[in-house]
Design a protein around this motif. Structure first.
Motif, PDB file in Angstrom:
ATOM      1  N   ASP A   1       0.761  -1.094   0.077  1.00  0.00           N
ATOM      2  CA  ASP A   1       0.034  -0.018   0.099  1.00  0.00           C
ATOM      3  C   ASP A   1       0.866   1.037   0.143  1.00  0.00           C
ATOM      4  OD1 ASP A   1       1.017  -0.413   2.524  1.00  0.00           O
ATOM      5  OD2 ASP A   1      -0.999  -0.301   3.575  1.00  0.00           O
ATOM      6  N   GLN A   2       2.105   1.144  -0.161  1.00  0.00           N
ATOM      7  CA  GLN A   2       3.043   2.153  -0.368  1.00  0.00           C
ATOM      8  C   GLN A   2       3.126   3.206   0.761  1.00  0.00           C
ATOM      9  OE1 GLN A   2       4.844   2.242  -3.488  1.00  0.00           O
ATOM     10  NE2 GLN A   2       4.128   0.338  -3.181  1.00  0.00           N
ATOM     11  N   ASP A   3       3.045   2.561   2.107  1.00  0.00           N
ATOM     12  CA  ASP A   3       3.082   3.558   3.244  1.00  0.00           C
ATOM     13  C   ASP A   3       4.494   3.323   4.015  1.00  0.00           C
ATOM     14  OD1 ASP A   3       2.934   1.073   4.242  1.00  0.00           O
ATOM     15  OD2 ASP A   3       1.427   1.360   5.551  1.00  0.00           O
ATOM     16  N   GLY A   4       5.512   2.667   3.080  1.00  0.00           N
ATOM     17  CA  GLY A   4       6.672   2.588   3.543  1.00  0.00           C
ATOM     18  C   GLY A   4       7.135   1.821   4.627  1.00  0.00           C
ATOM     19  N   ARG A   5       5.988   0.685   5.114  1.00  0.00           N
ATOM     20  CA  ARG A   5       6.073  -0.304   5.759  1.00  0.00           C
ATOM     21  C   ARG A   5       5.895  -1.499   5.157  1.00  0.00           C
ATOM     22  NH1 ARG A   5       1.896   2.747   9.099  1.00  0.00           N
ATOM     23  NH2 ARG A   5       3.030   4.047  10.689  1.00  0.00           N
ATOM     24  N   LEU A   6       6.540  -2.724   5.613  1.00  0.00           N
ATOM     25  CA  LEU A   6       6.524  -3.973   5.199  1.00  0.00           C
ATOM     26  C   LEU A   6       5.120  -4.547   5.222  1.00  0.00           C
ATOM     27  CD1 LEU A   6       8.617  -5.892   3.745  1.00  0.00           C
ATOM     28  CD2 LEU A   6       8.979  -6.928   5.949  1.00  0.00           C
ATOM     29  N   ASP A   7       4.650  -5.404   4.282  1.00  0.00           N
ATOM     30  CA  ASP A   7       3.485  -6.142   4.250  1.00  0.00           C
ATOM     31  C   ASP A   7       3.852  -7.497   3.816  1.00  0.00           C
ATOM     32  OD1 ASP A   7       2.137  -3.555   4.855  1.00  0.00           O
ATOM     33  OD2 ASP A   7       2.124  -3.237   2.678  1.00  0.00           O
ATOM     34  N   LEU A   8       2.750  -8.365   4.120  1.00  0.00           N
ATOM     35  CA  LEU A   8       3.079  -9.894   3.761  1.00  0.00           C
ATOM     36  C   LEU A   8       1.939 -10.247   3.189  1.00  0.00           C
ATOM     37  CD1 LEU A   8       4.350 -11.155   7.412  1.00  0.00           C
ATOM     38  CD2 LEU A   8       5.606 -10.473   5.456  1.00  0.00           C
ATOM     39  N   VAL A   9       2.187 -11.202   2.149  1.00  0.00           N
ATOM     40  CA  VAL A   9       1.183 -12.102   1.390  1.00  0.00           C
ATOM     41  C   VAL A   9       1.430 -13.293   1.819  1.00  0.00           C
ATOM     42  CG1 VAL A   9       0.175 -12.531  -0.845  1.00  0.00           C
ATOM     43  CG2 VAL A   9       1.047 -10.273  -0.417  1.00  0.00           C
ATOM     44  N   ILE A  10       0.390 -14.265   2.350  1.00  0.00           N
ATOM     45  CA  ILE A  10       0.482 -15.570   2.780  1.00  0.00           C
ATOM     46  C   ILE A  10      -0.573 -16.510   1.973  1.00  0.00           C
ATOM     47  CG2 ILE A  10       0.143 -17.254   4.591  1.00  0.00           C
ATOM     48  CD1 ILE A  10       0.997 -13.553   5.583  1.00  0.00           C
ATOM     49  N   ALA A  11       0.200 -17.512   1.298  1.00  0.00           N
ATOM     50  CA  ALA A  11      -0.739 -18.345   0.925  1.00  0.00           C
ATOM     51  C   ALA A  11      -1.526 -19.553   1.914  1.00  0.00           C
ATOM     52  CB  ALA A  11      -0.021 -19.239  -0.247  1.00  0.00           C
ATOM     53  N   ASN A  12      -2.782 -19.522   1.744  1.00  0.00           N
ATOM     54  CA  ASN A  12      -3.470 -20.629   2.598  1.00  0.00           C
ATOM     55  C   ASN A  12      -3.886 -21.616   2.092  1.00  0.00           C
ATOM     56  OD1 ASN A  12      -4.094 -17.505   3.647  1.00  0.00           O
ATOM     57  ND2 ASN A  12      -3.812 -18.777   5.283  1.00  0.00           N
ATOM     58  N   HIS A  13      -3.104 -22.906   2.190  1.00  0.00           N
ATOM     59  CA  HIS A  13      -3.423 -24.136   1.635  1.00  0.00           C
ATOM     60  C   HIS A  13      -4.880 -24.724   1.820  1.00  0.00           C
ATOM     61  CE1 HIS A  13      -2.626 -28.377   1.446  1.00  0.00           C
ATOM     62  NE2 HIS A  13      -1.951 -28.141   0.118  1.00  0.00           N
ATOM     63  N   GLU A  14      -5.317 -25.607   1.079  1.00  0.00           N
ATOM     64  CA  GLU A  14      -6.717 -26.071   1.112  1.00  0.00           C
ATOM     65  C   GLU A  14      -7.682 -24.930   1.518  1.00  0.00           C
ATOM     66  OE1 GLU A  14      -6.727 -28.790   3.828  1.00  0.00           O
ATOM     67  OE2 GLU A  14      -5.280 -30.489   2.440  1.00  0.00           O
ATOM     68  N   THR A  15      -7.484 -23.695   0.830  1.00  0.00           N
ATOM     69  CA  THR A  15      -8.625 -22.671   0.774  1.00  0.00           C
ATOM     70  C   THR A  15      -8.808 -21.905  -0.515  1.00  0.00           C
ATOM     71  OG1 THR A  15      -7.254 -20.643   1.473  1.00  0.00           O
ATOM     72  CG2 THR A  15      -7.908 -21.985   3.431  1.00  0.00           C
ATOM     73  N   SER A  16      -9.434 -20.861  -0.632  1.00  0.00           N
ATOM     74  CA  SER A  16      -9.630 -20.301  -1.825  1.00  0.00           C
ATOM     75  C   SER A  16      -9.305 -18.738  -1.857  1.00  0.00           C
ATOM     76  CB  SER A  16     -11.045 -20.198  -2.436  1.00  0.00           C
ATOM     77  OG  SER A  16     -11.997 -19.602  -1.276  1.00  0.00           O
ATOM     78  N   TYR A  17      -8.062 -18.579  -0.879  1.00  0.00           N
ATOM     79  CA  TYR A  17      -7.795 -17.390  -0.449  1.00  0.00           C
ATOM     80  C   TYR A  17      -6.319 -17.078  -0.058  1.00  0.00           C
ATOM     81  CZ  TYR A  17      -8.201 -18.298   4.577  1.00  0.00           C
ATOM     82  OH  TYR A  17      -8.285 -18.959   5.722  1.00  0.00           O
ATOM     83  N   LEU A  18      -5.871 -15.863  -0.299  1.00  0.00           N
ATOM     84  CA  LEU A  18      -4.551 -15.448   0.369  1.00  0.00           C
ATOM     85  C   LEU A  18      -4.837 -14.596   1.666  1.00  0.00           C
ATOM     86  CD1 LEU A  18      -2.636 -14.300  -2.960  1.00  0.00           C
ATOM     87  CD2 LEU A  18      -2.817 -16.620  -2.075  1.00  0.00           C
ATOM     88  N   THR A  19      -3.755 -14.527   2.713  1.00  0.00           N
ATOM     89  CA  THR A  19      -4.085 -13.531   3.678  1.00  0.00           C
ATOM     90  C   THR A  19      -3.037 -12.284   3.367  1.00  0.00           C
ATOM     91  OG1 THR A  19      -4.569 -15.172   5.273  1.00  0.00           O
ATOM     92  CG2 THR A  19      -3.794 -13.074   6.139  1.00  0.00           C
ATOM     93  N   LEU A  20      -3.538 -11.172   3.155  1.00  0.00           N
ATOM     94  CA  LEU A  20      -2.686 -10.014   3.448  1.00  0.00           C
ATOM     95  C   LEU A  20      -2.494  -9.369   4.800  1.00  0.00           C
ATOM     96  CD1 LEU A  20      -4.419  -8.172   0.234  1.00  0.00           C
ATOM     97  CD2 LEU A  20      -2.651  -9.919   0.094  1.00  0.00           C
ATOM     98  N   LEU A  21      -1.353  -9.315   5.209  1.00  0.00           N
ATOM     99  CA  LEU A  21      -1.131  -8.544   6.333  1.00  0.00           C
ATOM    100  C   LEU A  21      -0.340  -7.330   6.246  1.00  0.00           C
ATOM    101  CD1 LEU A  21       0.307 -11.699   8.798  1.00  0.00           C
ATOM    102  CD2 LEU A  21      -2.052 -10.582   8.822  1.00  0.00           C
ATOM    103  N   PHE A  22      -0.976  -6.442   6.769  1.00  0.00           N
ATOM    104  CA  PHE A  22      -0.271  -5.153   6.430  1.00  0.00           C
ATOM    105  C   PHE A  22       0.492  -4.562   7.669  1.00  0.00           C
ATOM    106  CE2 PHE A  22      -3.779  -5.238   3.496  1.00  0.00           C
ATOM    107  CZ  PHE A  22      -3.408  -4.885   2.178  1.00  0.00           C
TER     108      PHE A  22
END
Length: 274
Positions: free
Chosen positions: A61-82
């Motif tokens: 989100d271009q706020d200068g802080r590190l964010d994470l993208v996580i693959a969630n096995h056996e689901t239909s989504y990713l988790t975004l941690l800002f």
């Protein structure tokens, strides 16, 4: 830490000059802060959805802080941690739905179309392709065209400029080779010759400079069963040839790989989750 580790990521999380580790598996994300002497201290443990198996980091989100993208096995989504003011616990968490089959195993972050914002790449294993979600720089993403890889992009893809032309390329582990897709800087790709690996069925792959010649080399791990690493030494222009000393015998079940110069000798080292 009380749970199995599925993926490891090396990042410069803070400004102390030390490398930090981000681990995912079991209950979520564990951040280990580097002390600068090769040791690590647990900094925070954060929930990251169901069955987190792979993590990548960037500023979504271009706020200068590190964010994470996580693959969630056996689901239909990713988790975004800002990232928030005091870490991921103080930031927000979102579930991001993805159209992949059977479910996400691996993610990568890179600016594929060179618009200045990171894009998300997810494996779409059953369809023998990758799925790309274009970032807008505000933490939101759109779907772009899928990228065919002609194999089985199960775990641990690498996204990097392999051939040195300034554009991002994608490497994926297939059953008997590492597939290479050459990027053109507009978000589209063309296939290059695969790196064949008859003795080590690639389960994950990444890159690093292991011999100090300034050219990226490629490494692949064998996954479940006897542990072996296959290495191809870069020759420039995206070309590589097998390391004559490979394959290397390691601990059983090398499922994920990461590279960084952990001991400061100028050569990249390989970290393996088993």
């Amino acid at each position: 830490m009380g749970h199995a580790t599925a993926s490891v990521l090396i990042v410069a999380q803070d400004e102390d000059g030390s490398s930090d580790l981000i681990l995912v598996g079991g209950r979520g994300v564990t951040v280990l802060r580097g002390t600068g002497s090769g040791d690590f201290d647990v900094h925070e443990v954060v929930a990251a959805g169901e069955n987190p198996v792979h993590v990548e980091a960037g500023d979504l989100d271009q706020d200068g802080r590190l964010d994470l993208v996580i693959a969630n096995h056996e689901t239909s989504y990713l988790t975004l941690l800002f990232g928030g003011p005091s870490g991921f616990e103080s930031g927000r968490s979102e579930r991001f739905s993805v159209d992949v089959s059977p479910h996400p195993h691996a993610v990568a972050l890179a600016d594929l179309d060179e618009d200045g914002f990171p894009d998300i790449v997810v494996d779409d294993r059953d369809r023998r392709r990758l799925r790309v979600y274009r970032g807008h720089g505000d933490g939101s993403f759109d779907v772009s065209e899928p990228v065919a890889v002609g194999g089985d992009p199960y775990r641990g893809m690498a996204v990097t400029d392999l051939d040195g032309d300034g554009h991002v390329d994608v490497l994926t582990p297939n059953r008997s080779s590492v597939a290479i897709q050459i990027g053109d800087g507009r978000g589209t790709f063309s296939s290059a010759p695969h790196l064949e690996s008859a003795s080590v069925p690639p389960f994950s792959t990444t890159v690093g400079d292991f011999n100090g010649d300034g050219i990226l080399d490629v490494v692949a791990g064998s996954g479940n069963g006897p542990g072996r690493l296959m290495v191809w030494l870069g020759r420039g222009g995206g070309l590589a040839e097998p390391d004559p000393k490979a394959p290397y015998e390691i601990a059983d079940g090398p499922t994920k790989l990461a590279t960084a110069d952990m001991d400061g000798d100028g050569l990249d080292d390989i970290l393996v989750t088993s």
